[in-house]
Design a protein around this motif. Structure first.
Motif, mmCIF file in Angstrom:
data_model
loop_
_atom_site.group_PDB
_atom_site.id
_atom_site.type_symbol
_atom_site.label_atom_id
_atom_site.label_comp_id
_atom_site.label_asym_id
_atom_site.label_seq_id
_atom_site.Cartn_x
_atom_site.Cartn_y
_atom_site.Cartn_z
ATOM 1 N N GLU A 71 0.854 -1.204 0.000
ATOM 2 C CA GLU A 71 0.000 0.000 0.000
ATOM 3 C C GLU A 71 0.888 1.253 0.000
ATOM 4 O OE1 GLU A 71 -3.130 2.443 -0.269
ATOM 5 O OE2 GLU A 71 -3.237 0.269 -0.506
ATOM 6 N N ASN A 72 1.917 1.248 0.863
ATOM 7 C CA ASN A 72 2.839 2.397 0.922
ATOM 8 C C ASN A 72 3.616 2.566 -0.381
ATOM 9 O OD1 ASN A 72 1.995 2.873 3.508
ATOM 10 N ND2 ASN A 72 3.761 1.914 4.499
ATOM 11 N N PHE A 73 3.994 1.436 -0.975
ATOM 12 C CA PHE A 73 4.734 1.447 -2.250
ATOM 13 C C PHE A 73 3.862 2.076 -3.342
ATOM 14 C CE2 PHE A 73 6.634 -1.411 -5.786
ATOM 15 C CZ PHE A 73 7.686 -0.542 -6.016
ATOM 16 N N TYR A 74 2.597 1.680 -3.355
ATOM 17 C CA TYR A 74 1.655 2.220 -4.354
ATOM 18 C C TYR A 74 1.459 3.720 -4.152
ATOM 19 C CZ TYR A 74 -2.567 2.547 -7.253
ATOM 20 O OH TYR A 74 -3.477 2.885 -8.223
ATOM 21 N N GLN A 75 1.258 4.121 -2.888
ATOM 22 C CA GLN A 75 1.018 5.550 -2.585
ATOM 23 C C GLN A 75 2.250 6.405 -2.903
ATOM 24 O OE1 GLN A 75 -1.891 6.578 -2.172
ATOM 25 N NE2 GLN A 75 -2.922 4.666 -1.610
ATOM 26 N N SER A 76 3.441 5.801 -2.820
ATOM 27 C CA SER A 76 4.676 6.576 -3.085
ATOM 28 C C SER A 76 4.964 6.661 -4.584
ATOM 29 C CB SER A 76 5.869 5.902 -2.397
ATOM 30 O OG SER A 76 6.230 4.723 -3.108
ATOM 31 N N ASP A 77 4.024 6.170 -5.414
ATOM 32 C CA ASP A 77 4.227 6.056 -6.855
ATOM 33 C C ASP A 77 5.473 5.213 -7.166
ATOM 34 O OD1 ASP A 77 3.597 6.296 -9.542
ATOM 35 O OD2 ASP A 77 4.749 8.140 -9.797
ATOM 36 N N TYR A 78 5.567 4.079 -6.482
ATOM 37 C CA TYR A 78 6.594 3.065 -6.784
ATOM 38 C C TYR A 78 8.021 3.521 -6.477
ATOM 39 C CZ TYR A 78 2.750 0.621 -9.103
ATOM 40 O OH TYR A 78 1.561 -0.016 -9.375
ATOM 41 N N ASP A 79 8.200 4.160 -5.328
ATOM 42 C CA ASP A 79 9.529 4.617 -4.913
ATOM 43 C C ASP A 79 10.282 3.434 -4.272
ATOM 44 O OD1 ASP A 79 11.710 5.596 -3.492
ATOM 45 O OD2 ASP A 79 10.706 7.456 -2.919
ATOM 46 N N LEU A 80 11.275 2.920 -4.988
ATOM 47 C CA LEU A 80 11.990 1.722 -4.527
ATOM 48 C C LEU A 80 12.862 1.992 -3.305
ATOM 49 C CD1 LEU A 80 12.788 0.307 -8.055
ATOM 50 C CD2 LEU A 80 11.455 -0.894 -6.303
ATOM 51 N N THR A 81 13.466 3.173 -3.234
ATOM 52 C CA THR A 81 14.287 3.492 -2.056
ATOM 53 C C THR A 81 13.417 3.462 -0.808
ATOM 54 O OG1 THR A 81 15.929 4.782 -3.257
ATOM 55 C CG2 THR A 81 15.673 5.303 -0.931
ATOM 56 N N LYS A 82 12.224 4.019 -0.918
ATOM 57 C CA LYS A 82 11.315 4.026 0.238
ATOM 58 C C LYS A 82 10.916 2.598 0.625
ATOM 59 C CE LYS A 82 7.054 5.874 2.187
ATOM 60 N NZ LYS A 82 7.050 4.729 3.086
ATOM 61 N N LEU A 83 10.587 1.776 -0.364
ATOM 62 C CA LEU A 83 10.189 0.395 -0.078
ATOM 63 C C LEU A 83 11.313 -0.362 0.632
ATOM 64 C CD1 LEU A 83 8.309 -2.103 -0.332
ATOM 65 C CD2 LEU A 83 9.250 -2.459 -2.622
ATOM 66 N N MET A 84 12.539 -0.250 0.106
ATOM 67 C CA MET A 84 13.661 -0.986 0.698
ATOM 68 C C MET A 84 13.990 -0.457 2.094
ATOM 69 S SD MET A 84 13.769 -3.074 -1.664
ATOM 70 C CE MET A 84 14.936 -4.214 -0.930
ATOM 71 N N SER A 85 13.831 0.835 2.260
ATOM 72 C CA SER A 85 14.075 1.441 3.564
ATOM 73 C C SER A 85 13.025 0.941 4.568
ATOM 74 C CB SER A 85 14.011 2.964 3.420
ATOM 75 O OG SER A 85 14.228 3.556 4.658
ATOM 76 N N ASP A 86 11.764 0.843 4.132
ATOM 77 C CA ASP A 86 10.699 0.307 4.999
ATOM 78 C C ASP A 86 11.019 -1.129 5.410
ATOM 79 O OD1 ASP A 86 9.318 2.664 4.763
ATOM 80 O OD2 ASP A 86 7.760 1.909 3.412
ATOM 81 N N ILE A 87 11.596 -1.897 4.479
ATOM 82 C CA ILE A 87 11.918 -3.302 4.776
ATOM 83 C C ILE A 87 13.078 -3.398 5.768
ATOM 84 C CG2 ILE A 87 12.899 -5.430 3.773
ATOM 85 C CD1 ILE A 87 11.153 -4.885 1.279
#
Length: 457
Positions: free
Chosen positions: A268-284
């Motif tokens: 959900e966060n990945f979708y809302q960020s318009d597919y920001d990979l740095t944000k996704l990996m940082s969340d992980i």
């Protein structure tokens, strides 16, 4: 609660390729937060290239090319692909940008292509590396327009009145939404929208408008005079895409058993960020759950992770680096040559009776303590000029490796080697390992790397 040291090792293996020899000094006392900062620090991007000269302008697919010309060009292509392979590996071993290279390695298996043209391979590897932590939207567009992908999935042959559905199907099934989120009709309509997408001889993307179907298409419930860009944009509007990519990243970087609750939040966060990979990996990597016991040491290293991990902690000078590709072939993971469009399978598929033996012998072979007994997989179809066991044996010269054991000795002075080599050092039977060792760091390190526990990360 895992110790900070264990968390740090876990993070370096998952977000990179393990501990580098220069990290031994501080890793035990470093804060995990500081390692994260280093991993996400932006480094200057340097593309990968090859030094071998390009052949003269004749292509080996050119009907006018003689058999001799074709052979000569194939030889050069092979040489350039080996160079690209080794230069990609070198980045994984030595780059400070460990997370970028690990992500690029992941994308290399996700957007899997297998073409003989080194120019196309070079272009795609650099697209994957440059956009590894950027926007998945940008990455998807760049890969979809790359000559390697358009060639591999036959979109060069996708023309109005004769649509080729290969690329349209795989874009949805393997690269974005996954099965179950589109129909056969959606594939047909998408294929019509991608008609005319191709490339010229130099590998530049070309929208060949004279070959494009300009009729109205209906795709995933929308109707319009769509082209390829429109199709990709509609795919990215689907939440299924964010979920599919998040799940695939989770199973690669965290645990092969997806945790639905965590994936719901991440995607959900990945979708809302318009597919920001740095944000996704940082969340992980900053999620406390990432460091749960069940996520540590549960993955079998892929052959690339295994070899790069060894090379990061044992500084070595390799006289015949081209022979590293022999080990890639024997262990079942040749960079640039994934088995098919679905990429490499992970987990237990890396291990069978022949590969397990060789995996555990690699440290001894590379240290010169035992010869390589060759037995490539019978079912293997990686060509690279090494089709049979005889061809392999003939083409294989020893890698001529010199390992700087003095440096390893110094780095591990007053330290327990197993703490730095084995992820969870409590799991290894040190008594048994010691009984096979003399007092030297060298033999101790080689024996530790030859344990089943070293295969896990």
């Amino acid at each position: 609660m895992a110790s900070t040291f264990l968390n740090n090792k876990h993070l370096l293996w998952r977000a990179g390729f393990g501990i580098g020899i220069e990290q031994i000094e501080n890793i035990k006392d470093q804060k995990t937060q500081d390692i994260l900062k280093e991993l996400f620090a932006e480094q200057k991007f340097s593309p990968i290239d090859y030094d071998t000269q390009d052949p003269e302008s004749v292509e080996y697919t050119d009907p006018k090319a003689t058999a001799e010309q074709k052979r000569a060009i194939q030889k050069i292509n092979q040489k350039q692909n080996v160079e690209l392979n080794l230069n990609f590996l070198e980045k994984m071993i030595n780059s400070k940008d460990q997370l970028r290279e690990k992500m690029a390695f992941f994308w290399h298996g996700h957007f899997a292509t297998r073409v003989n043209n080194p120019k196309f391979n070079r272009q795609l590897i650099n697209v994957l590396r440059q956009n590894a932590l950027g926007s998945f939207r940008t990455l998807l567009f760049e890969v979809s327009r790359s000559p390697a992908m358009l060639n591999f999935l036959n979109n060069q042959q996708n023309k109005k009145d004769h649509p080729n559905e290969n690329f349209a199907r795989e874009v949805m099934e393997l690269f974005t939404m996954g099965r179950g989120h589109y129909t056969e009709k959606d594939i047909r309509e998408a294929a019509r929208a991608f008609t005319g997408w191709g490339y010229d001889k130099e590998g530049n993307f070309k929208e060949r408008t004279n070959l494009h179907d300009t009729g109205t298409k209906t795709f995933l419930g929308k109707t319009g005079n769509f082209n390829g860009d429109d199709i990709l944009n509609i795919i990215l509007e689907q939440k299924a895409t964010a979920r599919f990519i998040t799940t695939k990243i989770f199973t690669f970087f965290v645990n092969e058993k997806p945790d639905e609750k965590i994936i719901n939040t991440l995607s959900e966060n990945f979708y809302q960020s318009d597919y920001d990979l740095t944000k996704l990996m940082s969340d992980i990597f900053s999620g406390s759950w990432f460091y749960d016991k069940k996520n540590i040491g549960n993955r079998i290293k892929s052959p690339t992770e295994l070899m790069v991990g060894i090379m990061r902690i044992l500084p070595m000078d390799i006289q015949n680096p081209e022979n590293i590709t022999v080990y890639q072939k024997l262990l079942g993971q040749m960079l640039l040559f994934p088995p098919n469009v679905a990429g490499w399978p992970n987990g237990k598929s890396w291990i069978d009776s022949s590969t397990l033996m060789l995996r555990m012998q690699v440290p001894q072979i590379w240290s010169g303590l035992r010869p390589l007994e060759l037995s490539p997989r019978e079912d293997d179809d990686m060509d690279m000029g090494m089709k049979s066991r005889e061809a392999l044996t003939k083409s294989f010269k020893s890698m001529n490796i010199t390992i700087d054991w003095n440096r390893v000795d110094k780095a591990l002075q007053n330290k327990k080697a197993e703490d730095y080599l084995i992820l969870n050092s409590q799991s290894v039977d040190i008594k048994t390992v010691s009984s096979f060792s003399d007092k030297s760091t060298k033999i101790n390190v080689i024996n530790l790397m030859s344990t089943p526990e070293y295969q896990l990360m």
